[in-house]
Design an enzyme around this catalytic site. Structure first.
Site, PDB file in Angstrom:
ATOM      1  N   CYS A 133       0.858  -1.187   0.000  1.00 52.62           N
ATOM      2  CA  CYS A 133       0.000   0.000   0.000  1.00 52.62           C
ATOM      3  C   CYS A 133       0.895   1.237   0.000  1.00 52.62           C
ATOM      4  CB  CYS A 133      -0.896  -0.027   1.238  1.00 52.62           C
ATOM      5  SG  CYS A 133      -1.894   1.461   1.424  1.00 52.62           S
ATOM      6  N   CYS A 144     -11.622  13.892   4.704  1.00 52.79           N
ATOM      7  CA  CYS A 144     -12.642  12.916   5.103  1.00 52.79           C
ATOM      8  C   CYS A 144     -12.618  12.831   6.636  1.00 52.79           C
ATOM      9  CB  CYS A 144     -12.342  11.549   4.486  1.00 52.79           C
ATOM     10  SG  CYS A 144     -12.241  11.597   2.695  1.00 52.79           S
TER      11      CYS A 144
HETATM   12  S1  SF4 Z   1      -8.672  12.395   3.728  1.00 49.67           S
HETATM   13 FE1  SF4 Z   1      -9.943  11.087   2.418  1.00 49.67          FE
HETATM   14  S2  SF4 Z   1      -8.911  11.188   0.419  1.00 49.67           S
HETATM   15 FE2  SF4 Z   1      -7.425  11.902   1.922  1.00 49.67          FE
HETATM   16  S3  SF4 Z   1      -6.227  10.082   2.544  1.00 49.67           S
HETATM   17 FE3  SF4 Z   1      -7.935  10.274   3.984  1.00 49.67          FE
HETATM   18  S4  SF4 Z   1      -9.580   8.983   3.133  1.00 49.67           S
HETATM   19 FE4  SF4 Z   1      -8.094   9.359   1.487  1.00 49.67          FE
END
Ligand code: SF4
Length: 384
Positions: A133, A144
């Site tokens: 990963c 998010c």
């Molecule tokens: S904020 Fe959202 S887009 Fe950015 S790494 Fe975390 S899950 Fe992925």
């Protein structure tokens, strides 16, 4: 004149990591060498994983010496390694302050592109394969609400060399125990489609039969739903598989946990998915983090069925692990009921549990231990 060009090309060490066959050919030509030497370096670097010029015995000794003086192969540096009970290894890597390489034409060339950064790469061994990963940005701007990386904000974009370097390091570190198949997932720190050109440059090397020769069936790019990025990816000749972090069954719900949904709502996202040119063997993957009491009801499952109607897709259901965020661990009976509602309507659905949780390597946990934020009680999640 030729020798002047060569000397100026060697004005400073040129990092060859992340360069395409064309770029390496042009570089060798600029030294007054035959272009095919570039192709030989490309093969030695990516197919044979030779990181010092001395070991590139397919090159004449004089050229090897010259390259050792004026060029470099600079991999990210491992500064820490965390080994999980389940075999997962989380590498903490230091990225030096570097100028963006030439592949990063349209990336944001701000002063941030010169910032040193720390990222993570995760190696997950399984019975017949390993999954690596990788991160595509240091930090992330997408915000998010269930993701630890989001708390960093965007630190900087990674270059193609820094992305491909993570795969090379993970393979090299585990050389003695490698299984026949390697999967690569772009699900570490960052939103890959917001660093498009360097990500594509790295993918072209990964997927090139003369490069790292990983099958497109074994490489997955995961996005939070950047619609213009999906549309752009659709036009690429060389593509990985595509996964989309859905995580909600309605716009109101998705707005709450993924603010990016206000810019690219579910309808626009799914339209881009419907237009996406899937190859005969391919399907889309939708990641759905089950947040107990928030998006895990039977009604949610029924709405997801409707959303994904007419798409060749599968759904990965990822149960949330409790932390300080206002979500609960979903009840096992509700997880199974959710899966069954999807399956009964012919939506393939699988329950996936994050690996490496004891070393903060689970989805969305990548980022914080090394910068002192491990004291945060935030625990889990998401897809990049
Ligand atoms: S904020 Fe959202 S887009 Fe950015 S790494 Fe975390 S899950 Fe992925």
């Amino acid at each position: 004149m030729a020798s002047q060009t060569a000397e100026s090309a060697f004005a400073g060490p040129c990092n060859l990591l992340g360069k395409s066959p064309e770029e390496l050919r042009a570089f060798l030509e600029s030294l007054g060498e035959p272009a095919y030497r570039g192709a030989q370096i490309y093969h030695a670097l990516y197919a044979e994983r030779r990181f010092d010029f001395e070991g590139m015995t397919n090159l004449p000794a004089k050229l090897r010496e010259r390259l050792a003086r004026g060029a470099a192969i600079e991999l990210p540096r491992i500064i820490r390694k965390h080994c999980s009970d389940d075999g997962t290894i989380r590498y903490v890597l230091a990225l030096d302050a570097v100028a963006q390489d030439s592949a990063a034409k349209d990336s944001e060339k701000t002063s941030r592109s010169l910032t040193p950064a720390t990222i993570e790469t995760v190696f997950m061994p399984e019975e017949n394969r390993q999954t690596i990963c990788v991160s595509t940005q240091a930090g992330c701007a997408v915000d998010c609400h269930f993701c630890l990386t989001a708390t960093l904000g965007l630190i900087r974009n990674l270059s193609a060399g820094e992305i491909i370097g993570q795969v090379l390091i993970a393979l090299e570190e585990n050389r003695a125990a490698l299984k026949p198949q390697t999967n690569v997932v772009l699900m570490g720190q960052g939103e890959p489609l917001l660093n498009f050109e360097p990500v594509m440059a790295a993918l072209r090397i990964l997927l090139d039969p003369n490069g790292m020769a990983i099958s497109p069936k074994h490489v997955t790019l995961s996005t939070s739903g950047i619609v213009p990025g999906i549309e752009r990816l659709a036009k690429e000749k060389v593509r990985p598989k595509l996964a989309i972090s859905l995580n909600a069954s309605s716009n109101a719900q998705r707005d709450e946990i993924m603010p990016i949904n206000r810019k690219y709502p579910i309808e626009a996202l799914l339209e881009a998915c419907r237009d996406y040119p899937l190859r005969p063997w391919e399907h889309l993957t939708f990641e759905y983090v089950l947040l107990g009491g928030f998006n895990d009801s039977p009604d949610d499952a029924r709405r997801v069925v409707k959303l994904l109607a007419n798409l060749r897709a599968k759904v990965n259901l990822i149960p949330w692990n409790p932390g300080d965020l206002p979500y609960a661990k979903p009840d096992p009976a509700r997880i199974e009921a959710f899966r069954r509602i999807l399956a009964d309507k012919d939506v393939r659905a699988f329950v996936r549990y994050s690996r490496g949780q004891d070393v903060m390597a689970a989805c969305g946990q990548l980022a914080l231990m090394e910068i002192g934020a491990a004291t945060s009680n935030l625990t889990q999640i998401s897809q990049h």
